[in-house]
Motif scaffolding. Sequence first.
Motif, mmCIF file in Angstrom:
data_model
loop_
_atom_site.group_PDB
_atom_site.id
_atom_site.type_symbol
_atom_site.label_atom_id
_atom_site.label_comp_id
_atom_site.label_asym_id
_atom_site.label_seq_id
_atom_site.Cartn_x
_atom_site.Cartn_y
_atom_site.Cartn_z
ATOM 1 N N PRO A 164 66.751 12.032 69.820
ATOM 2 C CA PRO A 164 65.636 11.373 69.126
ATOM 3 C C PRO A 164 65.010 10.300 70.003
ATOM 4 N N PRO A 165 63.698 10.091 69.913
ATOM 5 C CA PRO A 165 63.047 9.041 70.700
ATOM 6 C C PRO A 165 63.696 7.688 70.462
ATOM 7 N N SER A 166 63.760 6.889 71.525
ATOM 8 C CA SER A 166 64.411 5.579 71.418
ATOM 9 C C SER A 166 63.691 4.666 70.432
ATOM 10 N N GLY A 167 62.408 4.906 70.192
ATOM 11 C CA GLY A 167 61.649 4.065 69.276
ATOM 12 C C GLY A 167 62.088 4.211 67.833
ATOM 13 N N PHE A 168 62.921 5.204 67.538
ATOM 14 C CA PHE A 168 63.386 5.380 66.174
ATOM 15 C C PHE A 168 64.363 4.281 65.763
ATOM 16 N N GLY A 169 64.991 3.618 66.710
ATOM 17 C CA GLY A 169 65.995 2.606 66.388
ATOM 18 C C GLY A 169 67.302 3.251 65.956
ATOM 19 N N LEU A 170 67.961 2.688 64.951
ATOM 20 C CA LEU A 170 69.197 3.263 64.424
ATOM 21 C C LEU A 170 68.862 4.582 63.743
ATOM 22 N N VAL A 171 69.557 5.659 64.166
ATOM 23 C CA VAL A 171 69.187 7.001 63.725
ATOM 24 C C VAL A 171 70.302 7.635 62.913
ATOM 25 N N VAL A 172 69.910 8.253 61.797
ATOM 26 C CA VAL A 172 70.805 9.058 60.968
ATOM 27 C C VAL A 172 70.243 10.470 60.933
ATOM 28 N N HIS A 173 71.126 11.462 61.034
ATOM 29 C CA HIS A 173 70.692 12.857 61.116
ATOM 30 C C HIS A 173 70.881 13.586 59.791
ATOM 31 N N GLN A 174 69.918 14.488 59.491
ATOM 32 C CA GLN A 174 70.110 15.517 58.476
ATOM 33 C C GLN A 174 70.531 16.772 59.244
ATOM 34 N N PRO A 175 71.800 17.152 59.195
ATOM 35 C CA PRO A 175 72.265 18.266 60.028
ATOM 36 C C PRO A 175 71.702 19.596 59.560
ATOM 37 N N LEU A 176 71.499 20.504 60.508
ATOM 38 C CA LEU A 176 71.004 21.837 60.192
ATOM 39 C C LEU A 176 72.148 22.790 59.835
ATOM 40 N N ARG A 177 73.388 22.430 60.224
ATOM 41 C CA ARG A 177 74.528 23.280 59.870
ATOM 42 C C ARG A 177 75.638 22.398 59.299
ATOM 43 N N ARG A 178 76.636 23.024 58.757
ATOM 44 C CA ARG A 178 77.715 22.293 58.080
ATOM 45 C C ARG A 178 78.492 21.456 59.100
ATOM 46 N N ARG A 179 78.577 20.169 58.809
ATOM 47 C CA ARG A 179 79.325 19.255 59.683
ATOM 48 C C ARG A 179 80.255 18.413 58.830
ATOM 49 N N HIS A 180 81.403 18.044 59.404
ATOM 50 C CA HIS A 180 82.383 17.198 58.733
ATOM 51 C C HIS A 180 82.581 15.926 59.546
ATOM 52 N N CYS A 181 82.935 14.874 58.848
ATOM 53 C CA CYS A 181 83.124 13.584 59.498
ATOM 54 C C CYS A 181 84.351 13.639 60.422
ATOM 55 N N ALA A 182 84.188 13.168 61.639
ATOM 56 C CA ALA A 182 85.308 13.149 62.597
ATOM 57 C C ALA A 182 86.336 12.091 62.221
ATOM 58 N N GLY A 183 85.959 11.156 61.342
ATOM 59 C CA GLY A 183 86.899 10.107 60.952
ATOM 60 C C GLY A 183 87.683 10.455 59.703
ATOM 61 N N LEU A 242 69.331 -4.353 57.239
ATOM 62 C CA LEU A 242 69.859 -3.202 57.962
ATOM 63 C C LEU A 242 69.111 -1.971 57.485
ATOM 64 N N SER A 243 68.645 -1.172 58.410
ATOM 65 C CA SER A 243 67.930 0.054 58.051
ATOM 66 C C SER A 243 68.127 1.088 59.144
ATOM 67 N N ALA A 244 67.862 2.330 58.821
ATOM 68 C CA ALA A 244 67.995 3.417 59.788
ATOM 69 C C ALA A 244 66.928 4.464 59.494
ATOM 70 N N VAL A 245 66.500 5.144 60.541
ATOM 71 C CA VAL A 245 65.542 6.233 60.403
ATOM 72 C C VAL A 245 66.315 7.538 60.256
ATOM 73 N N VAL A 246 65.940 8.331 59.260
ATOM 74 C CA VAL A 246 66.577 9.633 59.038
ATOM 75 C C VAL A 246 65.719 10.702 59.696
ATOM 76 N N VAL A 247 66.339 11.527 60.556
ATOM 77 C CA VAL A 247 65.599 12.561 61.282
ATOM 78 C C VAL A 247 66.262 13.924 61.081
ATOM 79 N N ARG A 248 65.469 14.949 61.296
ATOM 80 C CA ARG A 248 65.994 16.308 61.291
ATOM 81 C C ARG A 248 65.351 17.059 62.442
ATOM 82 N N PHE A 249 66.145 17.907 63.110
ATOM 83 C CA PHE A 249 65.625 18.636 64.252
ATOM 84 C C PHE A 249 64.831 19.845 63.783
#
Length: 232
Positions: free
Chosen positions: A7-26, A73-80
């Motif tokens: 994502p472009p650096s101008g987005f700031g803090l970025v959160v993704h909407q994943p296109l496929r099933r993903r699980h938290c690594a934590g 605190l805020s974040a931009v939500v993006v999707r590829f």
Amino acid sequence: MTPRPTPPSGFGLVVHQPLRRRHCAGCRRGPLPLLVVEDGAPRCLDCADLGHLVFLPRGDTALTRRAREESGLSAVVVRFNRRRGRYERQGVLVEEEALARAERRCLADAEARRLRRARDARRRAAGDARFAEAFAAEIRRLFPGCPAERARAVAAHASVRGSRRVGRSAAGRALSEGAVTSAVAASVRHLDTPYDRLLMSGVPRNEARRRIAAAVEAVLAGWSQARSASAG
């Protein structure tokens, strides 16, 4: 495989909407509707310390801007977008209270705009009424024999805002004799001659006008006689 762009650096803090099933690594929860990528691994919002934020979809630019202004605190939500080969904004994550404050600010602005539109509408209506009165007075000056009620009706019809009738033309606004006479003649043509019936029977417009021209002139002449007598 071509690596996906970041994502472009101008987005700031970025959160993704994943296109496929993903699980938290934590915490291993999933599939995740939203995730943060840390050190190449997906993290849920809770593990990324963003779980207290609420999602504001894109679409309302003013609300989004104000929500981010209000939120510590805020974040931009993006999707590829695979077809376009780029990340696209889907909305933002902001603090819930910040969103509420932003909504109140937008509502206050909307109310202010509503009141301003109402004031503008009243001002335009008052101006239109004054102009219609002046137009009717000019009709009566040029055609003293025209009944007062008819003069008011002609003026009201000719000066409707947005109608493109003669009263809204530059000449009409200037109350030129030609524009006022044209408006009166149009009224006479439709109400005091068989012009409309001729059109309905299939007579071409120019021919219909030719047939009733003498009748129109006779009415205008009759209405203007009092003016001539007064001038004499």
